[in-house]
Design a protein around this motif. Sequence first.
Motif, PDB file in Angstrom:
ATOM      1  N   THR A 283       0.860  -1.186   0.000  1.00 11.96           N
ATOM      2  CA  THR A 283       0.000   0.000   0.000  1.00 11.96           C
ATOM      3  C   THR A 283       0.892   1.230   0.000  1.00 11.96           C
ATOM      4  OG1 THR A 283      -0.059   0.089   2.425  1.00 11.96           O
ATOM      5  CG2 THR A 283      -1.765  -1.237   1.318  1.00 11.96           C
ATOM      6  N   ALA A 284       0.275   2.384   0.045  1.00 13.82           N
ATOM      7  CA  ALA A 284       1.058   3.622   0.096  1.00 13.82           C
ATOM      8  C   ALA A 284       1.939   3.666   1.338  1.00 13.82           C
ATOM      9  CB  ALA A 284       0.123   4.832   0.067  1.00 13.82           C
ATOM     10  N   SER A 285       1.461   3.122   2.437  1.00 10.63           N
ATOM     11  CA  SER A 285       2.247   3.133   3.677  1.00 10.63           C
ATOM     12  C   SER A 285       3.169   1.921   3.798  1.00 10.63           C
ATOM     13  CB  SER A 285       1.309   3.197   4.885  1.00 10.63           C
ATOM     14  OG  SER A 285       0.453   2.068   4.907  1.00 10.63           O
ATOM     15  N   LYS A 286       2.923   0.921   2.987  1.00 11.46           N
ATOM     16  CA  LYS A 286       3.768  -0.275   2.968  1.00 11.46           C
ATOM     17  C   LYS A 286       4.154  -0.557   1.514  1.00 11.46           C
ATOM     18  CE  LYS A 286       1.735  -2.345   7.113  1.00 11.46           C
ATOM     19  NZ  LYS A 286       1.044  -3.539   7.680  1.00 11.46           N
ATOM     20  N   PRO A 287       5.069   0.241   0.980  1.00  9.21           N
ATOM     21  CA  PRO A 287       5.341   0.190  -0.460  1.00  9.21           C
ATOM     22  C   PRO A 287       6.149  -1.034  -0.892  1.00  9.21           C
ATOM     23  CG  PRO A 287       6.819   1.742   0.599  1.00  9.21           C
ATOM     24  CD  PRO A 287       5.852   1.297   1.657  1.00  9.21           C
ATOM     25  N   GLY A 288       6.084  -1.286  -2.178  1.00  7.94           N
ATOM     26  CA  GLY A 288       6.867  -2.361  -2.791  1.00  7.94           C
ATOM     27  C   GLY A 288       7.209  -1.974  -4.214  1.00  7.94           C
ATOM     28  N   SER A 289       8.114  -1.031  -4.350  1.00  8.38           N
ATOM     29  CA  SER A 289       8.461  -0.522  -5.681  1.00  8.38           C
ATOM     30  C   SER A 289       9.074  -1.593  -6.555  1.00  8.38           C
ATOM     31  CB  SER A 289       9.436   0.652  -5.551  1.00  8.38           C
ATOM     32  OG  SER A 289       8.873   1.699  -4.796  1.00  8.38           O
ATOM     33  N   ASP A 290       9.746  -2.557  -5.939  1.00  8.39           N
ATOM     34  CA  ASP A 290      10.390  -3.632  -6.693  1.00  8.39           C
ATOM     35  C   ASP A 290       9.375  -4.553  -7.346  1.00  8.39           C
ATOM     36  OD1 ASP A 290       9.616  -4.454  -4.117  1.00  8.39           O
ATOM     37  OD2 ASP A 290      11.705  -4.556  -3.437  1.00  8.39           O
ATOM     38  N   VAL A 291       8.490  -5.142  -6.525  1.00  2.63           N
ATOM     39  CA  VAL A 291       7.528  -6.092  -7.070  1.00  2.63           C
ATOM     40  C   VAL A 291       6.482  -5.390  -7.929  1.00  2.63           C
ATOM     41  CG1 VAL A 291       6.082  -6.066  -4.985  1.00  2.63           C
ATOM     42  CG2 VAL A 291       6.030  -8.036  -6.533  1.00  2.63           C
ATOM     43  N   ALA A 292       6.068  -4.187  -7.527  1.00  2.00           N
ATOM     44  CA  ALA A 292       5.096  -3.447  -8.341  1.00  2.00           C
ATOM     45  C   ALA A 292       5.728  -3.000  -9.655  1.00  2.00           C
ATOM     46  CB  ALA A 292       4.578  -2.235  -7.564  1.00  2.00           C
ATOM     47  N   GLY A 293       6.995  -2.557  -9.599  1.00  2.00           N
ATOM     48  CA  GLY A 293       7.678  -2.135 -10.812  1.00  2.00           C
ATOM     49  C   GLY A 293       7.880  -3.289 -11.782  1.00  2.00           C
ATOM     50  N   GLU A 294       8.280  -4.443 -11.257  1.00  2.00           N
ATOM     51  CA  GLU A 294       8.504  -5.600 -12.134  1.00  2.00           C
ATOM     52  C   GLU A 294       7.193  -6.084 -12.747  1.00  2.00           C
ATOM     53  OE1 GLU A 294      11.128  -8.403 -13.977  1.00  2.00           O
ATOM     54  OE2 GLU A 294      11.373  -6.453 -12.996  1.00  2.00           O
ATOM     55  N   THR A 295       6.130  -6.049 -11.966  1.00  2.00           N
ATOM     56  CA  THR A 295       4.830  -6.462 -12.498  1.00  2.00           C
ATOM     57  C   THR A 295       4.351  -5.477 -13.561  1.00  2.00           C
ATOM     58  OG1 THR A 295       4.315  -7.439 -10.336  1.00  2.00           O
ATOM     59  CG2 THR A 295       2.483  -7.131 -11.868  1.00  2.00           C
ATOM     60  N   ALA A 296       4.593  -4.182 -13.341  1.00  2.00           N
ATOM     61  CA  ALA A 296       4.251  -3.179 -14.358  1.00  2.00           C
ATOM     62  C   ALA A 296       5.032  -3.438 -15.640  1.00  2.00           C
ATOM     63  CB  ALA A 296       4.516  -1.776 -13.830  1.00  2.00           C
ATOM     64  N   GLU A 354      14.012  -2.515 -11.129  1.00  2.00           N
ATOM     65  CA  GLU A 354      12.650  -2.843 -11.555  1.00  2.00           C
ATOM     66  C   GLU A 354      11.909  -1.614 -12.084  1.00  2.00           C
ATOM     67  OE1 GLU A 354      13.758  -6.132  -8.680  1.00  2.00           O
ATOM     68  OE2 GLU A 354      13.829  -3.943  -8.570  1.00  2.00           O
ATOM     69  N   LEU A 355      12.127  -0.468 -11.448  1.00  2.00           N
ATOM     70  CA  LEU A 355      11.510   0.756 -11.959  1.00  2.00           C
ATOM     71  C   LEU A 355      12.053   1.104 -13.339  1.00  2.00           C
ATOM     72  CD1 LEU A 355      11.396   2.995  -8.743  1.00  2.00           C
ATOM     73  CD2 LEU A 355       9.478   1.859  -9.879  1.00  2.00           C
ATOM     74  N   ASP A 390      15.977 -11.029  -8.719  1.00  2.00           N
ATOM     75  CA  ASP A 390      16.193  -9.885  -7.839  1.00  2.00           C
ATOM     76  C   ASP A 390      16.990  -8.774  -8.515  1.00  2.00           C
ATOM     77  OD1 ASP A 390      16.357  -8.332  -5.446  1.00  2.00           O
ATOM     78  OD2 ASP A 390      18.350  -9.161  -5.060  1.00  2.00           O
ATOM     79  N   ASP A 391      18.045  -9.120  -9.230  1.00  2.00           N
ATOM     80  CA  ASP A 391      18.969  -8.136  -9.805  1.00  2.00           C
ATOM     81  C   ASP A 391      18.787  -8.067 -11.317  1.00  2.00           C
ATOM     82  OD1 ASP A 391      21.019  -6.477 -10.509  1.00  2.00           O
ATOM     83  OD2 ASP A 391      22.595  -7.615  -9.498  1.00  2.00           O
ATOM     84  N   LYS A 392      18.218  -6.956 -11.784  1.00  2.00           N
ATOM     85  CA  LYS A 392      17.969  -6.787 -13.220  1.00  2.00           C
ATOM     86  C   LYS A 392      18.722  -5.593 -13.795  1.00  2.00           C
ATOM     87  CE  LYS A 392      13.826  -8.592 -11.570  1.00  2.00           C
ATOM     88  NZ  LYS A 392      13.149  -8.352 -10.277  1.00  2.00           N
ATOM     89  N   LYS A 393      19.744  -5.136 -13.094  1.00  2.00           N
ATOM     90  CA  LYS A 393      20.394  -3.916 -13.586  1.00  2.00           C
ATOM     91  C   LYS A 393      20.980  -4.103 -14.979  1.00  2.00           C
ATOM     92  CE  LYS A 393      23.363  -3.319 -10.174  1.00  2.00           C
ATOM     93  NZ  LYS A 393      23.326  -4.544  -9.332  1.00  2.00           N
TER      94      LYS A 393
END
Length: 590
Positions: A283-296, A354-355, A390-393
Amino acid sequence: MLILFLFGIILGQAASLKVSMKTHWSGGVTGSFCIPITQDLHGWKAHLIFDHVINKLDVSTCIAEKKQGGKEFVLTNKPFNKEEHVGDKLCVDFVGHTDSDINPTATVSIEGMDGSGSSFSHTTALYFTMEFFSPGGDRGLYDYSKPLANSILFYNAQRSGKLPANNPIKWRGDSALKDGSDVGVDLTGGWYDAGDHVKFGLPMAATAHLLLWSYIQWPDAYSSTSLTDKFFDMIKWPLDYFLKCWIPSKNEFYMQVGNGDDDHHFWGRAEDMKMARPSLKNTASKPGSDVAGETAAAMAAGSIAFKKRDHAYSTKLLTAAKSLYVFAKTYTGKYSQSVQGAGQFYSSSGYTDELCEAAIWLYRATKDQKYLNDAKGFVETAWAWALSWDDKKVACQLMLYQETQDDMAGKAVIGFMKSWLPGGGITYTPCGLAWRDQWGSTRYAANTAFLALMAADAGLEATKYRKWAQSQINYILGQNKQCFSYVIGFGKKFPRNPHHRSASCPMIPAPCSEANLHSSGPSPHILVGALVGGPDAKGAYTDKREDYVHNEVACDYNSGFHSALAGLIHLTHTKSLPRADTPKCPCSVH
C-alpha cells in the motif's frame, strides 16, 4: 538430420505398432506413445506388450494391469479421458521398472480402433520424448524447439486456480480456489513458485517479463515451431493474475498468496492443500516498488505482445501497467521490508532496476518520452553479479542501450559479459558450465546465455556471445561428460526425482505425504520441461528429491533457459547461428 527416436510404421489391418525402446538404464525403461484417434471411443483399452519382463509400470493417465508375468500391460482409461474423438491423440507416458539394464522392444494397440476389435489400421507413431539432437553446423547441436515446447508444459504444470478444459497436464487439477477470500478479493490463478505452492509476486513477475521479452524479440522462434498459440495460452495465466492483484482505486497491490513456512511444512498435492493462504499486499504506507515495478514491466511487455492478437486485452494490460508504475514510483520502498512475512524467501536488494525496466517497457508500449527519461534516471553503471529475479540492472542497461545506443549502458553490458566469459573471474565446472552459485547454477548460466543472445542482437560482440550462449545451453541439455541433461524429459539421462511436491504424488485418490519426499523411486509424474538447479562447482550432481539445493525446480529457473532457447531457434531459423566451439567434454553418445 534430426534424430528423434521416432519410430513410425504404416500399419495394415489388425497390425500392432512395433517400437524399439532404446531409452533404458539399470533398473528401468521409459517411453511414451501418442496414437491418433480415427474413430470416437467411449472408453478404451490399449495393450502394451514387451519382449522382456517389466516388473511394474508407472503411468498416471490410465490404469495399468499386469499380464503374462509382466510381458503385457493392459492400459484402461480413467474417467477424465474416457471420451476420445476423431482428431484427438491418445498420449501416454510410462516408466517401467526392471531387475537389470535391459533394452526391450514393445508393441501397442488399441482395442476396436478400426471397428472390428483389432488394432489401428493407419499410419501412426510411438515415440520417446527423451532424445532430440541434430548434428553441428549452422543448425546447432540440438533441436531446440523440443525443450522450448516442453518448457511451456512445465509452466502449465505450475498453474494455480481453476484449470482450463485444454489443460495438458492430466495429473494436475483445480487448486487454491479460495485464494484472496481472506481479504474479499479474487486472487485465484497465477503460477506456483517452485516445488512448493506459494505464489511469490516478485519471481513470478520476473519470469513473465523474461518470457515476454523473448517473444517480442524473436516471434519467429515461436511461429516457426508452431508454438505461438501455446505461448500465448501459457503467458496469459500470470498476466490475468497480475490484473487481479492490482486494485488502483485503493492503491493496493497483492504481491503474495500463501505463507512460506506453513507451505513448506506440507508435502502433498496442490489440490489437497488445507492450510490458510494469507494474502499480502503493498500500500502507500507499505510500499513495494520492486515487485510493483517488475509487475508493471511484465504487463507493459504483455500489452505489446498482445497488441495485434487481442487489442482490448492489450489496452487493459497497458492501462494497469501505467497506474501500477505510478504507484511504484510514488511510494518507494522494498516490499520485503515493508510487509512482515514477505521477504523470508525472496528478499529484495533494491528497486531502481525494476523501476527502470517498467519505464523502458512503458516507453516501448507508448513512445512517451517521459518514460525513457525516467529509465535514464534509474539506470545504474555498476556491473551486475548476475541476471536474476532480484537483480535486473544488466537487463535495464541492455534495454537502454537497445533504445538509445547509450555508450555507458553498452559498456556496462560488455563488462558484465566479460566477467562471465572464460578468464573473467567466474568459476567454470570441469566440463564448461559457467557456475555462479550453488542455488540454481543452471539458472544463472541460462539467464546469462539469454542476455548474451539479446546483446548480440544489439550488435555487441555478436559471434562471441552467440557461441558462448550456445555452449551453455548445450551443456545444460546434455553436452557434458556424463551426457546428462538437467532438463526433465530431454535426453537419455535426466533427473527423475525433482524436489516438486505434486510430481512426487501418485494420482488422486492415492495418498501423498512426506513419505513421498523420502521415497527412493522416480517421481510418479515426469515434470516435463523443468530445469533443475544443477551441479556443484565441480560438476557433481545427485538426482535426489530431498536435495532442494541442486534438484529444486522453479518458474524463474526456466525463464532465462526458455528465452535463450527461443534466441537459438531464431538464429537457426534465420541461418545465422555460428558453429559452436568444441565442448570441453563432448558427450560420446553423439
